[in-house]
Design a protein around this motif. Structure first.
Motif, PDB file in Angstrom:
ATOM      1  N   GLY A  75       0.827  -1.196   0.000  1.00 39.09           N
ATOM      2  CA  GLY A  75       0.000   0.000   0.000  1.00 39.09           C
ATOM      3  C   GLY A  75       0.860   1.243   0.000  1.00 39.09           C
ATOM      4  N   LEU A  76       0.498   2.239  -0.826  1.00 41.06           N
ATOM      5  CA  LEU A  76       1.311   3.438  -0.991  1.00 41.06           C
ATOM      6  C   LEU A  76       0.591   4.729  -0.611  1.00 41.06           C
ATOM      7  N   GLY A  77      -0.695   4.865  -0.962  1.00 41.22           N
ATOM      8  CA  GLY A  77      -1.335   6.151  -0.741  1.00 41.22           C
ATOM      9  C   GLY A  77      -2.845   6.087  -0.730  1.00 41.22           C
ATOM     10  N   LEU A  78      -3.456   7.236  -0.412  1.00 36.50           N
ATOM     11  CA  LEU A  78      -4.910   7.416  -0.380  1.00 36.50           C
ATOM     12  C   LEU A  78      -5.264   8.540  -1.339  1.00 36.50           C
ATOM     13  N   ALA A  79      -6.201   8.294  -2.252  1.00 38.71           N
ATOM     14  CA  ALA A  79      -6.546   9.275  -3.276  1.00 38.71           C
ATOM     15  C   ALA A  79      -7.063  10.565  -2.648  1.00 38.71           C
ATOM     16  N   SER A  80      -6.486  11.682  -3.065  1.00 35.71           N
ATOM     17  CA  SER A  80      -6.862  12.993  -2.554  1.00 35.71           C
ATOM     18  C   SER A  80      -7.619  13.794  -3.608  1.00 35.71           C
ATOM     19  N   GLY A  81      -6.968  14.072  -4.739  1.00 36.72           N
ATOM     20  CA  GLY A  81      -7.609  14.886  -5.772  1.00 36.72           C
ATOM     21  C   GLY A  81      -6.886  14.730  -7.084  1.00 36.72           C
ATOM     22  N   GLY A  82      -7.308  15.506  -8.067  1.00 35.87           N
ATOM     23  CA  GLY A  82      -6.681  15.422  -9.371  1.00 35.87           C
ATOM     24  C   GLY A  82      -7.358  16.334 -10.367  1.00 35.87           C
ATOM     25  N   SER A  83      -6.947  16.183 -11.617  1.00 34.81           N
ATOM     26  CA  SER A  83      -7.549  16.948 -12.707  1.00 34.81           C
ATOM     27  C   SER A  83      -7.747  16.027 -13.894  1.00 34.81           C
ATOM     28  N   GLY A  84      -8.648  16.405 -14.789  1.00 35.27           N
ATOM     29  CA  GLY A  84      -8.953  15.553 -15.927  1.00 35.27           C
ATOM     30  C   GLY A  84      -9.891  14.427 -15.531  1.00 35.27           C
ATOM     31  N   ASP A  85      -9.979  13.411 -16.386  1.00 33.19           N
ATOM     32  CA  ASP A  85     -10.821  12.256 -16.107  1.00 33.19           C
ATOM     33  C   ASP A  85     -10.240  11.051 -16.828  1.00 33.19           C
ATOM     34  N   CYS A  86     -10.928   9.914 -16.726  1.00 36.58           N
ATOM     35  CA  CYS A  86     -10.394   8.690 -17.316  1.00 36.58           C
ATOM     36  C   CYS A  86     -10.801   8.508 -18.777  1.00 36.58           C
ATOM     37  N   ALA A  87     -11.504   9.474 -19.345  1.00 37.07           N
ATOM     38  CA  ALA A  87     -11.799   9.450 -20.774  1.00 37.07           C
ATOM     39  C   ALA A  87     -10.747  10.241 -21.547  1.00 37.07           C
ATOM     40  N   SER A  88     -10.396  11.421 -21.013  1.00 34.75           N
ATOM     41  CA  SER A  88      -9.428  12.286 -21.694  1.00 34.75           C
ATOM     42  C   SER A  88      -8.042  12.227 -21.084  1.00 34.75           C
ATOM     43  N   GLY A  89      -7.916  11.592 -19.895  1.00 36.26           N
ATOM     44  CA  GLY A  89      -6.631  11.530 -19.209  1.00 36.26           C
ATOM     45  C   GLY A  89      -6.506  12.625 -18.171  1.00 36.26           C
ATOM     46  N   GLY A  90      -5.505  12.508 -17.336  1.00 38.59           N
ATOM     47  CA  GLY A  90      -5.309  13.502 -16.287  1.00 38.59           C
ATOM     48  C   GLY A  90      -4.208  13.075 -15.351  1.00 38.59           C
TER      49      GLY A  90
END
Length: 353
Positions: free
Chosen positions: A319-334
């Motif tokens: 285990g490495l991390g816990l998802a916090s945030g981001g940009s984009g999406d899984c259709a266009s990438g990010g």
């Protein structure tokens, strides 16, 4: 950052390499520099930790070359490079030390902590990469670019058409008060079962269910956001809580926690976009969300979407991390950011069994 799992460490620096003697009258040559060791990502992370500790101010970051399976260590002089070679890694002489890059990061904290921006020290580029999302415009954008310009070649600005956001919606899914997050890792605290997720999730929800409008299975028991982004919840019913990640379908057993290294290949699981993979591109990242600033995050090329908040970042059984945030999406990438799980475990007094 301290590890939460015990592990015997090896000594990685034994002193400067011994110079070879050239006997020119016999046409003999000194031996070639030793090839860097072939390493797993986990072994490279351990080696980098020891080398950076030994080199001190001569170190300037490190990353894992996944294609060659080698550790590349940035140094500011050739003497330090000799030590890196002797330890089994590949040295790369660069211009800026970690101290100089940290000064640049501090300038950004003091003068450019603008919502919609993030920054991270990129060891492959030997500079701080600043990202501004689509909400950073006008006077704020001018201020950001002026501050970055004052840092010379220690920093650069990149622009994103996407919007930086927390991944909270209204992977095994967790529901509470109209909010959906994802369970990170099942853990044990004081002999009792708990789970870790994002701090912005436990800040928003007191009671959790595993279905929309379902019965309570857990109650939030603390966390930190902003600043950090981890939360912990105590199970309140007798439900299964295996030390595993849902891989939609199937499961990946998790046996330990550790810190990643730049260049490492990783996966993430979440209740919205399920399992996705990518590469670690930075450590100790700063993200200026609209809701507040979080520091010390893992930056990756993994896509993520709302509802994936709190979900696990992992590599194999680690285990490495816990998802916090981001940009984009899984259709266009990010890209996406993760709270290191080692810090969350230490702060909450919990363990992965």
């Amino acid at each position: 950052m301290k590890r939460t799992t015990a592990r015997r460490r090896r000594t990685v620096i034994t002193g400067a390499a011994v110079a070879a003697v050239t006997i020119t009258t016999l046409g003999l040559r000194p031996p070639a520099d030793p090839e860097p060791d072939t390493l797993s990502a986990d072994a490279a992370e351990q080696l980098a930790e020891g080398i950076n500790s030994e080199l001190g101010s001569d170190a300037a970051g490190a990353y894992y070359d996944v294609e060659r399976r080698t550790l590349v260590v940035n140094v500011v002089n050739e003497e330090a490079g000799d030590k890196v070679r002797a330890a089994g890694a590949e040295p790369k002489v660069v211009r800026h030390s970690l101290g100089s890059l940290e000064e640049a990061r501090q300038t950004l904290r003091d003068k450019a902590a603008i919502p919609g921006t993030s920054w991270v020290m990129n060891p492959k580029l030997n500079k701080v990469v600043v990202t501004a999302d689509s909400t950073v415009t006008g006077a704020e954008l001018d201020r950001l670019e002026k501050v970055v310009s004052s840092l010379g070649d220690r920093a650069e600005v990149r622009h994103s058409k996407a919007s930086l956001r927390l991944l909270l919606a209204g992977g095994d899914g967790l529901w509470g008060g109209g909010v959906r997050c994802s369970l990170g890792f099942n853990v044990t605290k004081d002999g009792e079962p708990y789970f870790l997720t994002a701090g912005h999730c436990t800040n928003a929800v007191d009671s959790w269910s595993d279905s929309l409008n379902g019965a309570q299975i857990a109650a939030s028991a603390g966390g930190s956001f902003p600043g950090d982004d981890y939360g912990i919840a105590a199970y309140t019913t007798n439900v299964d809580h295996p030390s595993a990640v849902d891989t939609y379908p199937g499961a990946q057993e998790i046996t330990q926690a550790d810190d990643p290294i730049v260049g490492q290949q990783v996966q993430r699981s979440g209740s919205t976009s399920h399992v996705r993979g990518g590469e670690v591109t930075g450590l100790d990242a700063t993200v200026n969300y609209q809701e507040g600033t979080v520091e010390g995050l893992i930056q990756t090329t993994v896509c993520a979407e709302p509802g994936d908040s709190g979900g696990p970042l992992y590599a194999g059984t680690t285990g490495l991390g816990l998802a916090s945030g981001g940009s984009g999406d899984c259709a266009s990438g990010g890209e996406s950011f993760y709270q290191p799980v080692t810090e969350a475990l230490q702060a909450t007094g919990s363990t992965i069994d």
